[in-house]
Design an enzyme around this catalytic site. Structure first.
Site, PDB file in Angstrom:
ATOM      1  N   GLU A  39      10.384  -7.938   6.104  1.00 50.37           N
ATOM      2  CA  GLU A  39      11.223  -8.532   5.083  1.00 50.37           C
ATOM      3  C   GLU A  39      10.733  -7.965   3.753  1.00 50.37           C
ATOM      4  O   GLU A  39       9.533  -8.076   3.464  1.00 50.37           O
ATOM      5  CB  GLU A  39      10.997 -10.049   5.142  1.00 50.37           C
ATOM      6  CG  GLU A  39      12.043 -10.871   4.517  1.00 50.37           C
ATOM      7  CD  GLU A  39      11.705 -12.357   4.649  1.00 50.37           C
ATOM      8  OE1 GLU A  39      11.130 -12.779   5.675  1.00 50.37           O
ATOM      9  OE2 GLU A  39      12.008 -13.067   3.684  1.00 50.37           O
ATOM     10  N   ARG A 266      -0.478 -13.197  16.039  1.00 52.07           N
ATOM     11  CA  ARG A 266      -0.612 -12.471  14.778  1.00 52.07           C
ATOM     12  C   ARG A 266      -2.087 -12.278  14.448  1.00 52.07           C
ATOM     13  O   ARG A 266      -2.958 -12.970  14.968  1.00 52.07           O
ATOM     14  CB  ARG A 266       0.135 -13.166  13.650  1.00 52.07           C
ATOM     15  CG  ARG A 266      -0.318 -14.566  13.306  1.00 52.07           C
ATOM     16  CD  ARG A 266       0.332 -15.037  11.985  1.00 52.07           C
ATOM     17  NE  ARG A 266       1.756 -14.824  11.920  1.00 52.07           N
ATOM     18  CZ  ARG A 266       2.408 -14.289  10.871  1.00 52.07           C
ATOM     19  NH1 ARG A 266       1.764 -13.931   9.797  1.00 52.07           N
ATOM     20  NH2 ARG A 266       3.700 -14.140  10.878  1.00 52.07           N
ATOM     21  N   LYS A 276       2.129 -13.848   3.228  1.00 51.20           N
ATOM     22  CA  LYS A 276       2.739 -13.188   2.072  1.00 51.20           C
ATOM     23  C   LYS A 276       2.884 -14.153   0.906  1.00 51.20           C
ATOM     24  O   LYS A 276       2.781 -13.743  -0.244  1.00 51.20           O
ATOM     25  CB  LYS A 276       4.103 -12.609   2.452  1.00 51.20           C
ATOM     26  CG  LYS A 276       3.990 -11.136   2.824  1.00 51.20           C
ATOM     27  CD  LYS A 276       5.341 -10.474   2.823  1.00 51.20           C
ATOM     28  CE  LYS A 276       5.924 -10.528   4.202  1.00 51.20           C
ATOM     29  NZ  LYS A 276       7.187  -9.822   4.351  1.00 51.20           N
TER      30      LYS A 276
END
Ligand code: ATP
Ligand code: MG
Length: 567
Positions: A39, A266, A276
């Site tokens: 993204e 992850r 983020k």
């Protein structure tokens, strides 16, 4: 190390085993096609590297393809700076998407058309509940949700309202398009999830103002994957509960392919954060200099810090791919860069805390060039010339007036070897009025170049730079960004930024570099002997004075602290 990440070196993992099986059974026509779907709302970080290495690595090893696709359905958080930095970083990591650069926004029209198909099939409806009501109707993990009063709208009415949503007839939040699935599903994601919402007044970096309705991630992702002919859609574990929705979308529209979503854990890494949102906060609130601050776990930051792409790929190879969550030791990453740099960083000398040293029996008008190997184990890296003269600079830490035998450096009356040069003996210490040492006066033994002195043992070696020839400049000593391994862990009422390491950057402005470093290039890290690995700062490159960043210390100086020994 650049060769280490070749296919025959990639250990197998549960995803590769699934793919092996799929190929054997002829699933997806035996093809392998993956994608990396960032993204564009921030810079890529080391966690993304794990996903990049996985997706592009699988494509390479199975002679398949890997697309780069921007998941750009949240225009208010996205911009072109992020779009561009992401492409740069993926390329720098060593991967190539060839002509397959896509944007989810490329599919906005098709996504709209599929939504119309769902409405026509009675599988989607326009809902007028506001956000708060939606939450209340959704139920909880223990209680089923309630059906929206708008759920039974006719197909005609839904088609009309959806077209008007697109035409801009309604305000943000006034209406959404929802899938009609099951409000009693034990999986909350299946309780009539939102497919489209209204967003006025944002200019999308790709589509401008063409759209005022935007599809949700859970709807966009399966459709984009299928349109691109992706076979294996690899994502992180938090999407496991979304997989039924991924499959529902593809099962209920007319689309010829059905990619398989597979989840892996992850990366979480000690002494840093990889969310983020938190990284954005560090940048926006000025805790770091920017996304490419050398302390950031971003690819851009690590590159500027001096990490090589090969060392990052090697780290990803070593951590592997599993389904179990955990915090990876920062030592794993640091070992990868140390091994890489030990093998390929030329050696140089630089002094961080200068102390003048005069060699009294070396003539004032004399100087000579000494030859030094660029690497102790790799002859192919050649040699360099180092000027030697009467006045040299050593590090303050390498001299003590008095010290016990454990101090293997220079003491009053003692002898030490100058690295790549002669053995010197301290004859006298000169102090200023405050009693600070300002100069050391020594003698040298001309018969000790490249050989040991007769009849006595010199136990230490120190580094140095000729005062007249050395280049003055700056060194930035970077350290871990957070002071505790679990950087996210906060006391009640605290913020994660309370955990920042106040000593993550120390700047030394009075350093001396040996002259060969004038030719340093930003792509090449050096070992400053006895000090660590350093690289020319890419942002300051070309400016005077020179600025070097410390990539990493020679050894792990934190290990001692953790064992209670002090730094
Ligand atoms: P955040 O949750 O911090 O917003 P994200 O996962 O939404 O990050 P994306 O840009 O959507 O960030 O990520 C692109 C791809 O990288 C996704 O497939 C995602 O699963 C993967 N990814 C992101 N962070 C990690 C991580 N820490 N470890 C492994 N893969 C990751
Ligand atoms: Mg995401």
């Amino acid at each position: 190390m650049s060769e280490l990440d070749q296919s025959d070196n990639t250990p197998t993992n549960f995803i590769r085993q699934i793919i092996d099986q799929d190929i054997e059974q002829g699933k997806h026509d035996g093809r392998v096609h993956t994608r990396f779907p960032p993204e564009p709302n921030g810079y890529l970080h080391i966690g993304h590297a794990k996903s990049i290495v996985l997706n592009f690595g699988i494509a390479r090893d199975y002679e398949g393809l890997c697309n780069l696709r921007f998941d750009d359905t949240n225009p208010h958080k996205e911009n072109m700076e992020f779009v561009e930095s992401i492409q740069q970083d993926v390329r720098w990591l060593g991967y190539d998407w060839q002509e397959r650069l896509f944007y989810a926004s490329d599919y906005f029209q098709q996504l709209y058309d599929f939504a119309v198909e769902l409405i026509k099939a009675g599988k989607a409806y326009v809902c007028d509940l506001d956000g708060e009501q939606m939450r209340a109707y959704r139920g909880t993990l223990k209680e089923p949700g309630q059906e929206s009063p708008y759920r039974s709208r006719s197909v005609e009415e839904n088609l009309d309202l959806f077209a008007r949503m697109k035409a801009g007839d309604f305000a943000d939040g006034e209406r959404v398009l929802r899938a009609k699935i099951d409000m009693a599903s034990p999986n909350m994601n299946m309780r009539d999830p939102t497919l489209y919402r209204i967003r006025h007044g944002v200019i999308h970096h790709q589509t401008g103002e063409a759209w005022c309705i935007y599809p949700m991630y859970d709807y966009t992702h399966p459709v984009s994957d299928a349109l691109e002919g992706i076979t294996h859609s690899l994502c992180t574990l938090e999407f496991e509960d979304h997989r039924p929705l991924y499959d529902w979308v593809l099962d209920n529209i007319t689309i010829p392919s059905h990619p398989q979503q597979i989840e892996f854990s992850r990366l979480n890494l000690e002494y840093t954060v990889l969310s983020k949102r938190k990284l954005t906060q560090l940048v926006d609130e000025g805790f770091v200099e920017g996304w490419d601050d050398p302390r950031m776990p971003t690819i851009a930051g690590m590159k500027r810090r001096g990490y090589s792409a090969a060392s990052i790929r090697e780290f990803c190879r070593r951590i592997g791919i599993t389904k179990s969550d955990g915090l990876v030791e920062i030592g794993m990453l640091e070992t990868c860069i140390r091994e890489d740099l030990d093998a390929r960083a030329p050696r140089r000398m630089a002094v961080m805390h200068p102390l003048k040293l005069v060699i009294e029996n070396y003539p004032d008008d004399q100087q000579e060039m000494l030859e030094a190997a660029n690497h102790p184990k790799d002859e192919s890296m050649g040699v360099r010339q180092i000027p030697f003269s009467r006045e040299i600079i050593i590090d303050q830490a390498d001299f003590r007036e008095q010290a016990n035998k454990k101090f293997k450096r220079l003491v009053t009356g003692g002898e030490v070897r100058l690295r790549n040069a002669y053995v010197i003996k301290c004859e006298e210490v000169v102090k200023n009025n405050q009693g600070d040492i300002v100069e050391i006066r020594c003698s040298y033994d001309p018969d000790t170049l490249g050989k040991n002195p007769e009849g006595r043992k010199v136990r230490g070696v120190i580094h140095w730079v000729s005062a007249k020839h050395g280049v003055k400049g700056e060194v930035r000593l970077y350290d871990r960004l957070f002071k505790q391994a679990n950087a996210d862990k906060v006391e009640e009422g605290g913020r994660f930024t309370d955990n920042l390491n106040p000593d993550s950057l120390r700047t030394l402005t009075e350093c001396y570099f040996e002259p060969a470093l004038v030719d340093a290039e930003v792509e090449q890290a050096y070992q400053f002997e006895r000090e660590g690995y350093f690289i020319l700062d890419s942002v300051e490159a070309g400016r005077q004075p020179m600025v070097f960043n410390r990539v990493i210390t020679l050894r792990d100086s934190w290990a001692k602290i953790e064992k209670g020994g002090g730094k």
